[in-house]
Design an enzyme around this catalytic site. Sequence first.
Site, PDB file in Angstrom:
ATOM      1  N   LYS A  63       1.169  -1.612   0.173  1.00 48.49           N
ATOM      2  CA  LYS A  63      -0.149  -0.013   0.301  1.00 48.49           C
ATOM      3  C   LYS A  63       1.131   0.959  -0.039  1.00 48.49           C
ATOM      4  O   LYS A  63       1.089   1.637   1.222  1.00 48.49           O
ATOM      5  CB  LYS A  63      -0.489  -0.047   1.428  1.00 48.49           C
ATOM      6  CG  LYS A  63      -2.436   0.675   1.125  1.00 48.49           C
ATOM      7  CD  LYS A  63      -2.155   1.890   1.003  1.00 48.49           C
ATOM      8  CE  LYS A  63      -2.298   3.149   2.172  1.00 48.49           C
ATOM      9  NZ  LYS A  63      -1.541   4.516   1.480  1.00 48.49           N
TER      10      LYS A  63
ATOM     11  N   GLY B 171       6.576   5.192   8.935  1.00 44.55           N
ATOM     12  CA  GLY B 171       4.975   6.580   8.593  1.00 44.55           C
ATOM     13  C   GLY B 171       5.044   6.768  10.451  1.00 44.55           C
ATOM     14  O   GLY B 171       5.997   6.746  10.539  1.00 44.55           O
ATOM     15  N   SER B 172       3.762   7.741  10.359  1.00 47.57           N
ATOM     16  CA  SER B 172       3.284   8.800  11.833  1.00 47.57           C
ATOM     17  C   SER B 172       3.929   7.860  12.888  1.00 47.57           C
ATOM     18  O   SER B 172       2.983   6.514  12.426  1.00 47.57           O
ATOM     19  CB  SER B 172       2.886  10.063  11.513  1.00 47.57           C
ATOM     20  OG  SER B 172       1.772   8.631  11.206  1.00 47.57           O
TER      21      SER B 172
ATOM     22  N   GLY C 209       1.722   3.773  12.767  1.00 45.96           N
ATOM     23  CA  GLY C 209       2.020   3.105  13.123  1.00 45.96           C
ATOM     24  C   GLY C 209       1.583   2.311  15.199  1.00 45.96           C
ATOM     25  O   GLY C 209       1.745   0.886  14.806  1.00 45.96           O
TER      26      GLY C 209
ATOM     27  N   GLU D 110       8.400   1.559  11.783  1.00 39.23           N
ATOM     28  CA  GLU D 110      10.085   2.404  11.609  1.00 39.23           C
ATOM     29  C   GLU D 110       9.260   4.255  11.450  1.00 39.23           C
ATOM     30  O   GLU D 110       8.124   4.768  10.788  1.00 39.23           O
ATOM     31  CB  GLU D 110      10.614   2.506   9.879  1.00 39.23           C
ATOM     32  CG  GLU D 110      11.776   3.111  10.372  1.00 39.23           C
ATOM     33  CD  GLU D 110      11.961   4.456   9.945  1.00 39.23           C
ATOM     34  OE1 GLU D 110      11.627   5.478  11.028  1.00 39.23           O
ATOM     35  OE2 GLU D 110      11.793   4.868   8.777  1.00 39.23           O
TER      36      GLU D 110
ATOM     37  N   CYS E 215      12.814  10.785   7.968  1.00 39.05           N
ATOM     38  CA  CYS E 215      13.084   9.716   9.529  1.00 39.05           C
ATOM     39  C   CYS E 215      13.719  10.563  10.317  1.00 39.05           C
ATOM     40  O   CYS E 215      13.750  10.746  11.442  1.00 39.05           O
ATOM     41  CB  CYS E 215      12.122   8.750   9.407  1.00 39.05           C
ATOM     42  SG  CYS E 215      13.255   7.477   7.852  1.00 39.05           S
TER      43      CYS E 215
ATOM     44  N   GLU F 238       8.307  16.040  15.631  1.00 42.44           N
ATOM     45  CA  GLU F 238       9.672  16.139  15.057  1.00 42.44           C
ATOM     46  C   GLU F 238       8.234  17.040  12.974  1.00 42.44           C
ATOM     47  O   GLU F 238       6.821  17.318  12.974  1.00 42.44           O
ATOM     48  CB  GLU F 238       8.474  14.804  13.846  1.00 42.44           C
ATOM     49  CG  GLU F 238       9.515  14.177  12.583  1.00 42.44           C
ATOM     50  CD  GLU F 238       9.057  12.938  12.323  1.00 42.44           C
ATOM     51  OE1 GLU F 238       7.657  12.175  12.656  1.00 42.44           O
ATOM     52  OE2 GLU F 238      10.425  12.141  11.630  1.00 42.44           O
TER      53      GLU F 238
END
Length: 501
Positions: free
Chosen positions: A186, A239-240, A244, A262, A297, A397
Amino acid sequence: MTDWISAAAALAPETRLFIGGEFCAAADEATFDTISPRDGHVFARVSSAGDADVDRAVRGAAAAFDSGVWSRADRRTRQAVLFRLADLMLENLDELALLEAVDSGHPIGDARAVDVPTAARTVRWYAEALDKVYDEIAPTPENALALIRREPLGVIGAVVPWNYPLIITAWKIAPSLAAGNSVVLKPAELTSLSALKLAELASEAGLPAGVLQVVPGVGRVAGQALGRHPLVDKIAFTGSPAVGKGFLTYAGESNGKQVSLELGGKSAQVVLADVADLDACASAIAWGIFYNAGQTCHGGSRLIVDALVHDELVEKVIAVGRSLVLGDPLDESTQVGSIASEVQLDRVLAYTAIARAEGAVVHGGERVRPDGLGDGFYVEPTVFDGVDNAGRIGQEEIFGPALSVTTVHGAAEGIRVANESAYGLAASVWTQDLTTAHRAARDLRAGTVWVNTFDVADVITPFGGVKQSGSGRDRSLHAFDSYTALKTTWISLDSASTTKE
Ligand code: NDP
């Protein structure tokens, strides 16, 4: 010099789902617009997978797995297909790079020199590795033989973000496929096009139908359907943190599938007073945060600098930032392209206001509207000086070209402040003292620590974080292992022996 703007205009990218070796519309024919961040205009209309499409993709991937067409294929067969895929990626370098530049805003020069070659190298590296990883024999008593074998897990659901679409996709699918799994990918809504091209190339390379399915779509629909599907054996996510954590919930509420996460970071670059070369350090610090417009990231978004070198270093970092060529991703001279979306642009700009409110001195931080690309999403390289590490700028972030600077006195305070973060993806220390460097490398809580450098990496080393930066590792043989399950086969060599030890 290639006219990339004309080349981009001539692109006719595939925009449909890839299931069972064929491109197809979503069952309900739903689509979403993909906007090019370079000019803010709709570039393509992409099929949007719904629950029924994801279900079909997963069931097809599971059937392909069970058939053994790939999962039990001779290793040399798997190798040949993946080698061919890596070759095809390089043969199609310009098209893949263009898709990446138009879709994500990466400068075309970086996409051609870094993104596509890195992704192809990842595919090739795992193909090379797959017949060099030996299984084990356990030290059993003489009357038994216990084999410990790595087997593919089954169906891997790969859910990836928009910041390095091809590279992060390759980090997930290359070890998965090398190990014999089927994959349902995806891609991020913002950047689906290179993934669809990759599916076409994989098919051309000879990957059997159903082994790699690609389901572009909306995260909370297609991503969630994948996360909750009972036939998915593992989710590999980047992703975020919020999403996650959602995948952990999906796993817990469905079949307890494995989840590797991650989740980004707030990586600290700790510069001590005995740093060897302030110019080299300033350049690394600037590139460590401004590369890819800060949408990395592990980007070195926090500079934690000793007071003795603060003024000189910050001045040099600002100078490097100002010297970078910001503009059209389709111009080969561009060094910093656009932010990937308007939402992300607004988010980054909002942090400039937060920085001012928190008392930081702001250098840069404004939206830029390059000639002819006024609706594109561009922000100038930004330095927030005098940041309180405990505030929002020090902790959150930003995911844009924004560096926060916090002053410390000595190594101990530098390491302590660096560790005062919910994240732990990467860090660096800059010092000439060997003992200080080793102590810092030991004490910095991060998945990667660089010493006197930043962001040097390769598929040969694992990548991932601790704390809220996630769990699991991409790259290296450790990642390969994480897409396998260990199976023990215990063979009695003594027909009379049934005794348990
Ligand atoms: P997300 O975590 O929202 O998206 C990552 C992937 O998850 C995308 O494929 C997304 O699909 C999908 N997704 C989103 N929501 C859900 C859901 N509810 N269930 C299942 N899947 C979902 O990242 P964003 O792209 O929105 O970025 C937000 C922030 O995350 C950034 O500002 C940055 O701080 C951080 N980030 C970190 C990255 C990293 O490399 N670690 C990469 C990207 C972002 P869709 O694209 O449709 O939303």
